[in-house]
Design a protein around this motif. Sequence first.
Motif, PDB file in Angstrom:
ATOM      1  N   ALA A 428       0.757  -1.037  -0.037  1.00 12.59           N
ATOM      2  CA  ALA A 428       0.049  -0.082  -0.040  1.00 12.59           C
ATOM      3  C   ALA A 428       0.842   1.321   0.071  1.00 12.59           C
ATOM      4  O   ALA A 428       0.737   2.364  -0.731  1.00 12.59           O
ATOM      5  N   LEU A 429       2.066   1.279   0.783  1.00 13.45           N
ATOM      6  CA  LEU A 429       2.823   2.501   0.900  1.00 13.45           C
ATOM      7  C   LEU A 429       3.297   2.675  -0.573  1.00 13.45           C
ATOM      8  O   LEU A 429       3.290   3.865  -0.994  1.00 13.45           O
ATOM      9  N   ALA A 430       3.913   1.605  -1.043  1.00 16.75           N
ATOM     10  CA  ALA A 430       4.410   1.845  -2.373  1.00 16.75           C
ATOM     11  C   ALA A 430       3.260   2.238  -3.666  1.00 16.75           C
ATOM     12  O   ALA A 430       3.522   3.160  -4.310  1.00 16.75           O
ATOM     13  N   GLU A 431       2.308   1.784  -3.647  1.00 18.90           N
ATOM     14  CA  GLU A 431       1.148   2.045  -4.286  1.00 18.90           C
ATOM     15  C   GLU A 431       0.894   3.618  -4.185  1.00 18.90           C
ATOM     16  O   GLU A 431       0.865   4.272  -5.241  1.00 18.90           O
ATOM     17  N   ARG A 432       0.785   4.150  -2.994  1.00 21.75           N
ATOM     18  CA  ARG A 432       0.549   5.505  -2.682  1.00 21.75           C
ATOM     19  C   ARG A 432       1.577   6.379  -2.857  1.00 21.75           C
ATOM     20  O   ARG A 432       1.321   7.490  -3.471  1.00 21.75           O
ATOM     21  N   MET A 433       2.784   6.055  -2.655  1.00 24.24           N
ATOM     22  CA  MET A 433       3.787   6.905  -3.405  1.00 24.24           C
ATOM     23  C   MET A 433       3.804   6.995  -4.906  1.00 24.24           C
ATOM     24  O   MET A 433       4.037   8.276  -5.234  1.00 24.24           O
ATOM     25  N   GLU A 434       3.381   5.927  -5.555  1.00 23.35           N
ATOM     26  CA  GLU A 434       3.329   6.226  -6.852  1.00 23.35           C
ATOM     27  C   GLU A 434       2.204   7.037  -7.403  1.00 23.35           C
ATOM     28  O   GLU A 434       2.252   7.922  -8.270  1.00 23.35           O
ATOM     29  N   GLN A 435       1.065   6.857  -6.811  1.00 21.15           N
ATOM     30  CA  GLN A 435       0.061   7.782  -6.813  1.00 21.15           C
ATOM     31  C   GLN A 435       0.368   9.095  -6.743  1.00 21.15           C
ATOM     32  O   GLN A 435       0.065  10.160  -7.424  1.00 21.15           O
ATOM     33  N   LEU A 436       1.051   9.423  -5.663  1.00 28.31           N
ATOM     34  CA  LEU A 436       1.550  10.924  -4.798  1.00 28.31           C
ATOM     35  C   LEU A 436       2.405  11.410  -6.374  1.00 28.31           C
ATOM     36  O   LEU A 436       2.425  12.701  -6.623  1.00 28.31           O
ATOM     37  N   ILE A 437       3.367  10.664  -6.687  1.00 26.32           N
ATOM     38  CA  ILE A 437       4.206  10.957  -7.741  1.00 26.32           C
ATOM     39  C   ILE A 437       3.574  11.430  -8.827  1.00 26.32           C
ATOM     40  O   ILE A 437       3.872  12.529  -9.411  1.00 26.32           O
TER      41      ILE A 437
END
Length: 827
Positions: A428-437
């Motif tokens: 989930a952290l990786a996913e949300r970082m991608e979304q943020l970027i």
Amino acid sequence: DDGSFQNKKTKLAKKLTRQDGSLMTLAQSKKLSQITAENAQWENRQLFRSGAVRRTEVQMEFDDEDERRVILLVHDTRPPFLDGRVVFTKQAEPVMPLKDPTSDMAIIARKGSLLVREFREKKSMNKSRQRFWELAGSKLGRILGVEKTAEQIDADTAVVGDQGDVDFKHKLKFSQHLKEKAEAVSDFAKSKSLSQQRQYLPIYTVRDDLLGVVRENQVVVVIGETGSGKTTQPTQYLHEDGYTRTGLVGCTQPRRVAAMSVAQRVSEEMETVLGDEVGYAIRFEDVTCPNTKIKYMTDGVLLRETLKDSDLDKYRVIIMDEAHERSLNTDVLFGILKKVAARRRDFKLIVTSATLNADKFSKFFGGAPVFHIPGRTFPVNILFNKMPCEDYVEAAVKQAIAIHITSGPGDILIFMTGQEEIESACHALAERMEQLISSSTKAVPKLSILPIYSQLPADLQAKIFQKAGEGTRKCIVATNIAETSLTVDGIFYVIDTGYGKMKVYNPRMGMDALQVFPCSQAAADQRAGRAGRTGPGTCYRLFTESAYQNEMLPNPVPEIQRTNLSNVVLLLKSLKVENLLNFDFMDPPPQENILNSMYQLWLLGALNNVGGLTNLGWKMVEFPLDPTLAKMLLMGNELGCIDEVLTIVSMLSVPSAFFRPKDREEESDAAREKFFVPESDHLTLLNVYLQWELNQYRGDWCNDHFLHVKGLQKAREVRSQLLDILKTLKIPLTSCHMEWDVVRKAICSAYFQNSARLKGVGEYINCRNGVPCHLHPSSALYGLGYTPDYIVYHELVLTTKDYMQCVSAVEPQWLAELGPMFFSVKD
Ligand code: ADP
Ligand code: MG
């Protein structure tokens, strides 16, 4: 008159079929229960004479040809040595590590996280991440909520802030001055040599005092904050002070990971190769040599060494580290080492603990001096949630992202309960970082997401200690392993979910199971402390202040009071501890648990009717295995198939060999099916190993067949070590040459307590307590077309249902033959 009895039984059985038509329990009828008792007497004359059989029951089935088969289930059997002392109406209840089973935290712990469940479903739906992202913006994507999460992110960044979810109770704003200092400290480890780092540790300032106290006392209790150097330094000080000239300095750890990682660190500090002067030993892995002076090991390894050498003569000093954890083995070692200290005047014992209530240790060792290492900690700002949070994994992920975006430099440490939660959180952290970027116009700073849990391969574990790249923040997602066992520098933010997994005896499953519980206040304080190691930090507690006060126990319940004690009982019996109820335990386990474990060992045939070790029991102790697996191995010897059983036991002692990559699930499932032996998962494991052997133990062969090469290599090592033990016991290696029914019989002998009979499609019920249990979809028996009437299983795993893990079909008469205290059969 056996014949007439047979007749009577047949008639009655037929009569009951007409009434009912399906499966029946004769014991329900009064008249019949008399006959059942008669039958039991006839079947188990021996057991009856010894008074072991209490109540009996008949289960009956008719197969296709209307051929009658009667299974007699004998309840409430007990060895005479327990008579009059305890009534086995049910299994002993464990001490639950819970203050209040109806509290919010207890309920949340039982429910688990929605995020984890979603992640599990996502995984099983074979939805690769790539595909998931392609959905964003599409209609299906909206339905699946891909966009929704992207929107949520913006809202989430507001979590931290004076008006957010988090309640800023103790307003302590860092001054610029403090922050600069903190940054300087965090750079310290990166710029200084190992010897400079050693001298900077708090314990260094009291090095000579410590050595003085040890010189003058046989037993010393050492207290110090986590990270003060208790684990890595005293071993080296003692070595420098000459103690290793006349023996080893041993240091025990409750966790395998800690033993390996710390030995690695100390070998670096001493500039030697790991396994030379500094080594470690964990079960099935000994990385020491004759030149070794400092040996880190799990407490279980040292406990086993006391079997061979009850005075531990090769050790000059033993340091029992992490004593506050109160692991089962450490607790037993306390009693044993106390005796060693009394017998050997040259022997030194150091007990170290991270918590302050050391009085107990000191008192236990006859008022041993307590040595305090001065602390060097920074203030930690503790923030409580205002409301209980329903999904703590989700909340922790949100909080971490929020910190990353809005707060100053410093690494993040999140406490989760186990591997699955950690994996979902990292995902989930990786996913949300991608979304943020992808959604942010500004540059988003990098976040390095690092999981750590005990099953993680060692090279990945080591990553948490490595420096993150320039401008990158580390976010470590850990189990309670990072509470005190491993110290990572540079943590400024701790996110504490407030939960942890604990091994607790589960009476329903008849064995220990890891379950999620609220952690203790002491554990929560330790976790918070991790943020104040290198500078002032912040701890975000995802539970309320009232939960902390009212729902958490002050201290964790020692393992010895909540788990199955079969292993320990077997070990203590072999150490000639005659009366276990009188053993010198710091906190004695509930008497019922000791007796229950003795009962289990009696069932396996390890204890005789007066509670002493049988021949089989003496042999079982020799193996570093659970009593059930040791029994299976030795039955393999009796039945002439130990070669095969040895392989199965080795395969069961390592993590699963089957590899199921996320994006190639179908392919890997097909590859696994090729190894299936239709009636047994155990034989499937044997088959895998034999095929690997036929292919010269090749790694590329493993890759081609979706098998973990490391797992198989480990199984091969375990196998060769067990083989060495067989050699010393002069047990020859016999093989049944593919007569695999014999192997199934040996398997049955170990697991007759874990037997189940068919009830519906893929559905079984436990023979002993009638609890439903299911075949796991990965089992070789699943979707076979035919499902065997009777099976035994290795263990139960609780997820959405009770799944039986590792199953083998057995013949019902084997159950009767091998577990006469439970079953007998008449055809
Ligand atoms: P304590 O046992 O008192 O908690 P330790 O002796 O484990 O303290 O740790 C002392 C220092 O050594 C800490 O600063 C920690 O970061 C460092 N350290 C310990 N193990 C490792 C490791 N495997 N890799 C890098 N640093 C380590
Ligand atoms: Mg330590």
